[in-house]
Write a protein that holds these residues in place. Structure first.
Motif, mmCIF file in Angstrom:
data_model
loop_
_atom_site.group_PDB
_atom_site.id
_atom_site.type_symbol
_atom_site.label_atom_id
_atom_site.label_comp_id
_atom_site.label_asym_id
_atom_site.label_seq_id
_atom_site.Cartn_x
_atom_site.Cartn_y
_atom_site.Cartn_z
ATOM 1 N N VAL A 16 9.658 -0.204 10.347
ATOM 2 C CA VAL A 16 10.792 0.687 10.612
ATOM 3 C C VAL A 16 10.551 2.056 9.994
ATOM 4 C CG1 VAL A 16 13.223 1.044 10.127
ATOM 5 C CG2 VAL A 16 12.435 -1.187 10.842
ATOM 6 N N VAL A 17 10.030 2.052 8.760
ATOM 7 C CA VAL A 17 9.810 3.331 8.086
ATOM 8 C C VAL A 17 8.756 4.143 8.813
ATOM 9 C CG1 VAL A 17 8.919 4.372 5.980
ATOM 10 C CG2 VAL A 17 10.571 2.571 5.848
ATOM 11 N N SER A 18 7.687 3.481 9.287
ATOM 12 C CA SER A 18 6.664 4.280 9.947
ATOM 13 C C SER A 18 7.190 4.831 11.261
ATOM 14 C CB SER A 18 5.383 3.485 10.157
ATOM 15 O OG SER A 18 5.646 2.219 10.635
ATOM 16 N N MET A 19 8.031 4.064 11.963
ATOM 17 C CA MET A 19 8.590 4.601 13.200
ATOM 18 C C MET A 19 9.493 5.808 12.923
ATOM 19 S SD MET A 19 10.412 2.687 16.297
ATOM 20 C CE MET A 19 9.004 2.572 17.340
ATOM 21 N N LEU A 20 10.333 5.682 11.896
ATOM 22 C CA LEU A 20 11.204 6.807 11.546
ATOM 23 C C LEU A 20 10.392 8.032 11.165
ATOM 24 C CD1 LEU A 20 14.035 5.214 9.419
ATOM 25 C CD2 LEU A 20 14.218 6.273 11.643
ATOM 26 N N LEU A 21 9.343 7.788 10.383
ATOM 27 C CA LEU A 21 8.514 8.886 9.907
ATOM 28 C C LEU A 21 7.882 9.640 11.062
ATOM 29 C CD1 LEU A 21 7.884 9.397 6.888
ATOM 30 C CD2 LEU A 21 5.638 8.483 7.367
ATOM 31 N N VAL A 22 7.333 8.864 12.015
ATOM 32 C CA VAL A 22 6.679 9.490 13.153
ATOM 33 C C VAL A 22 7.701 10.263 13.974
ATOM 34 C CG1 VAL A 22 5.374 9.024 15.206
ATOM 35 C CG2 VAL A 22 4.924 7.719 13.208
ATOM 36 N N ARG A 23 8.881 9.670 14.128
ATOM 37 C CA ARG A 23 9.931 10.328 14.896
ATOM 38 C C ARG A 23 10.357 11.634 14.232
ATOM 39 N NH1 ARG A 23 13.503 9.484 19.178
ATOM 40 N NH2 ARG A 23 13.679 11.683 19.618
ATOM 41 N N GLU B 101 10.208 -1.290 -2.256
ATOM 42 C CA GLU B 101 8.805 -1.695 -2.252
ATOM 43 C C GLU B 101 8.139 -1.347 -0.925
ATOM 44 O OE1 GLU B 101 8.340 -5.762 -3.342
ATOM 45 O OE2 GLU B 101 6.174 -5.703 -3.008
ATOM 46 N N GLY B 102 8.868 -1.628 0.173
ATOM 47 C CA GLY B 102 8.297 -1.329 1.485
ATOM 48 C C GLY B 102 8.017 0.150 1.653
ATOM 49 N N VAL B 103 8.990 0.979 1.281
ATOM 50 C CA VAL B 103 8.829 2.419 1.499
ATOM 51 C C VAL B 103 7.697 2.958 0.637
ATOM 52 C CG1 VAL B 103 9.966 4.642 1.252
ATOM 53 C CG2 VAL B 103 11.213 2.736 2.189
ATOM 54 N N SER B 104 7.648 2.527 -0.624
ATOM 55 C CA SER B 104 6.598 3.082 -1.486
ATOM 56 C C SER B 104 5.227 2.628 -1.030
ATOM 57 C CB SER B 104 6.850 2.677 -2.937
ATOM 58 O OG SER B 104 7.003 1.296 -3.010
ATOM 59 N N LYS B 105 5.108 1.368 -0.592
ATOM 60 C CA LYS B 105 3.805 0.912 -0.111
ATOM 61 C C LYS B 105 3.392 1.655 1.146
ATOM 62 C CE LYS B 105 3.361 -3.703 -1.959
ATOM 63 N NZ LYS B 105 3.497 -5.142 -1.725
ATOM 64 N N GLU B 106 4.375 1.930 1.990
ATOM 65 C CA GLU B 106 4.104 2.684 3.213
ATOM 66 C C GLU B 106 3.510 4.047 2.886
ATOM 67 O OE1 GLU B 106 4.748 2.260 6.512
ATOM 68 O OE2 GLU B 106 4.362 4.353 7.033
ATOM 69 N N ILE B 107 4.125 4.727 1.896
ATOM 70 C CA ILE B 107 3.658 6.080 1.582
ATOM 71 C C ILE B 107 2.275 6.029 0.944
ATOM 72 C CG2 ILE B 107 4.135 8.072 0.125
ATOM 73 C CD1 ILE B 107 7.107 7.480 0.769
ATOM 74 N N VAL B 108 2.077 5.041 0.074
ATOM 75 C CA VAL B 108 0.765 4.898 -0.566
ATOM 76 C C VAL B 108 -0.316 4.632 0.473
ATOM 77 C CG1 VAL B 108 -0.565 3.415 -2.085
ATOM 78 C CG2 VAL B 108 1.665 4.191 -2.768
ATOM 79 N N GLY C 67 -0.678 -1.588 11.527
ATOM 80 C CA GLY C 67 -1.823 -2.482 11.449
ATOM 81 C C GLY C 67 -2.447 -2.537 10.074
ATOM 82 N N TRP C 68 -2.330 -1.419 9.327
ATOM 83 C CA TRP C 68 -2.941 -1.400 8.002
ATOM 84 C C TRP C 68 -2.261 -2.336 7.035
ATOM 85 C CZ3 TRP C 68 -7.299 0.935 6.471
ATOM 86 C CH2 TRP C 68 -7.845 1.884 7.319
ATOM 87 N N SER C 69 -1.014 -2.719 7.339
ATOM 88 C CA SER C 69 -0.248 -3.406 6.305
ATOM 89 C C SER C 69 -0.714 -4.831 6.078
ATOM 90 C CB SER C 69 1.233 -3.388 6.676
ATOM 91 O OG SER C 69 1.388 -3.907 7.953
ATOM 92 N N ILE D 233 -0.855 8.269 3.156
ATOM 93 C CA ILE D 233 -1.543 9.515 2.789
ATOM 94 C C ILE D 233 -3.067 9.353 2.833
ATOM 95 C CG2 ILE D 233 -1.833 11.171 0.912
ATOM 96 C CD1 ILE D 233 1.180 10.678 0.380
ATOM 97 N N PRO D 234 -3.633 8.284 2.237
ATOM 98 C CA PRO D 234 -5.080 8.118 2.396
ATOM 99 C C PRO D 234 -5.500 7.947 3.837
ATOM 100 C CG PRO D 234 -4.276 6.687 0.689
ATOM 101 C CD PRO D 234 -3.092 7.239 1.370
ATOM 102 N N MET D 235 -4.629 7.302 4.662
ATOM 103 C CA MET D 235 -4.996 7.127 6.063
ATOM 104 C C MET D 235 -5.093 8.468 6.771
ATOM 105 S SD MET D 235 -2.741 5.586 9.041
ATOM 106 C CE MET D 235 -3.076 6.392 10.567
#
Lengths: 117, 325
Positions: free
Chosen positions: A12-19, B10-17, B94-96, B20-22
């Motif tokens: 969900v977060v990645s979709m929001l971010l891209v949007r 946890e989800g949001v912080s892992k997403e950001i981590v 996919g990275w997750s 950025i490298p990606m």
């Protein structure tokens, strides 16, 4: 279960971010409207074919065949994961299942279903 | 309630981590690609921005961001926007599930490799939605071509992954790496490993299977109507997929983070950089297949031999008691 919740949140977060990035782009890029520029792409002419006027049946055929084969392959995943525990009958059963798949595959091949031409 | 908030944080912080490298990896892969292709053709490639062209990807990104987006009047608004968004989002998602070190993974699930496969299969939607939504005959044809190619090779990927699951005895990617401590899967899978390379090239729409590109007849395939960041998102998604595919290959095939002197993430980095280099090398040297040849290789060779190898490796490993529980 917690792991899957995190997976959902990451999605969900990645979709929001891209949007959000898309919206920022639309905000900061200024668009100059022009009739020619906004018409559908064509090499220097006016578009002379109605879009979505039909497409080749072969793509549809590939799609249908993909569904059949992919369901069959999906059946193999549990077999391959549990291979150490299912014993001789399980392993032989899986191999017989694959041979049955092979019959269908040969039938498709002989009927010309997987020829591109 | 507190537990849910913790999960969200946890989800949001892992997403950001992860993100950025990606982004940096994708940016510098494009620079590396241009440099390497330039070297192969006895040119220099980009060398003007900052020192030896280090700033080139950042300049390109900024340019894409401020570039005007021309939305065709006939395009379906929703689908036109959804195409690039879905592509890039799935490439991030996919990275997750893929570990890049011992225990260094966002979600460590028991069916990791199957989850990764299913996220990869959804990638077809981004391409087809974008091609269909932009309402140009070229983009529709490009989207359909690309979709047909990706689903055909999805099957090949499936049978290869079944072989790997049988060898590893589990769907958990960390477990598959542990099994490879002595012998890499690349040697166990030797008869089909070349087909695996073909499959990863075709799945990411790269040379020699870059038929969706088709400059001559379809101009750029499914993304012909996109400009600016819409194109940029497709681009980031595709290159992200290439790097992800390289990391997965180095994890499931080439022993992952096992190593005697250098191990861990550095080892994965070295191996996946080698595979990314192979992608670029093939692009610099090989020519393109025809569409019927592509379909013949996908449907008549990869699936047939791959499926046969499932039976062989399952039977052999089971009969010598090599299947781990």
């Amino acid at each position: 279960m917690r792991e899957y919740e995190i997976l959902l949140i990451v999605g969900v977060v990645s979709m929001l971010l891209v949007r959000i990035i898309w919206e920022i782009w639309e905000l900061i890029s200024k668009e100059k409207k022009d009739r020619e520029k906004e018409s559908a792409y064509e090499c220097g002419f006016n578009p002379f074919m109605e879009e979505r006027s039909g497409y080749e049946i072969r793509y549809y055929k590939v799609g249908i065949m993909y569904i059949i084969m992919d369901v069959e392959i999906s059946y193999m995943y549990p077999w391959s994961i549990g291979m150490g525990e299912i014993g001789r009958e399980g392993v032989i059963g899986g191999i017989i299942f694959m041979l049955i798949l092979l019959i269908g595959y040969v039938y498709e091949w002989k009927k010309g279903g997987i020829e591109w031409e | 309630m507190r537990k849910e908030i913790m999960v969200i944080i946890e989800g949001v912080s892992k997403e950001i981590v992860m993100l950025i490298p990606m982004l940096i990896a994708v940016a510098y892969m494009t620079l590396g690609e241009r440099k390497i292709l330039g070297g192969m053709q006895r040119r220099r490639g980009p060398n003007k921005v900052w020192i030896v062209g280090i700033g080139q990807p950042i300049a390109d990104g900024l340019k894409l961001m401020i570039k005007e987006g021309v939305k065709p009047t006939r395009a379906e608004g929703m689908m036109y926007k959804a195409g690039p968004v879905v592509t890039w989002m799935l490439s991030m998602l996919g990275w997750s599930v893929v570990p890049i070190g011992e225990g260094k993974v966002i979600v460590d699930i028991e069916v990791g490799i199957i989850a990764w496969m299913s996220i990869g299969s959804l990638g077809v939607y981004g391409v087809i939605i974008g091609g269909w939504g932009s309402s140009s005959q070229y983009s529709i044809m490009g989207g359909l071509r690309s979709g047909a190619q990706m689903v055909s090779y999805e099957l090949g990927m499936g049978v290869m992954m079944i072989c790997i699951i049988i060898i590893g005895g589990s769907g958990n990617i960390s477990r598959i790496v542990e099994v490879q401590e002595g012998v890499w899967n690349i040697s166990v899978m030797m008869p089909v490993v070349v087909m695996y390379l073909q499959v990863i090239l075709a799945e990411t729409n790269r040379t020699p299977y870059d038929l969706p590109e088709a400059e001559a007849e379809l101009v750029a395939g499914y993304n012909v109507e996109y400009g600016g960041m819409g194109f940029g998102m497709y681009f980031l998604g595709e290159y992200g997929n290439i790097i992800l595919m390289s990391v997965v290959t180095s994890v499931v095939m080439m022993g992952g983070w096992n190593g005697k002197y250098i191990g861990g993430e550095i080892m994965i980095g070295i191996k996946s950089t080698m595979i990314v280099y192979m992608y670029i090398w093939i692009r610099g040297t090989w020519c393109r297949y025809r569409y019927d040849q592509l379909m013949r290789i996908g449907w008549k060779e990869v699936i047939l031999y791959g499926g046969g190898y499932v039976i062989i490796i399952g039977g052999v490993l089971w009969s010598i008691g090599g299947v781990s529980i």
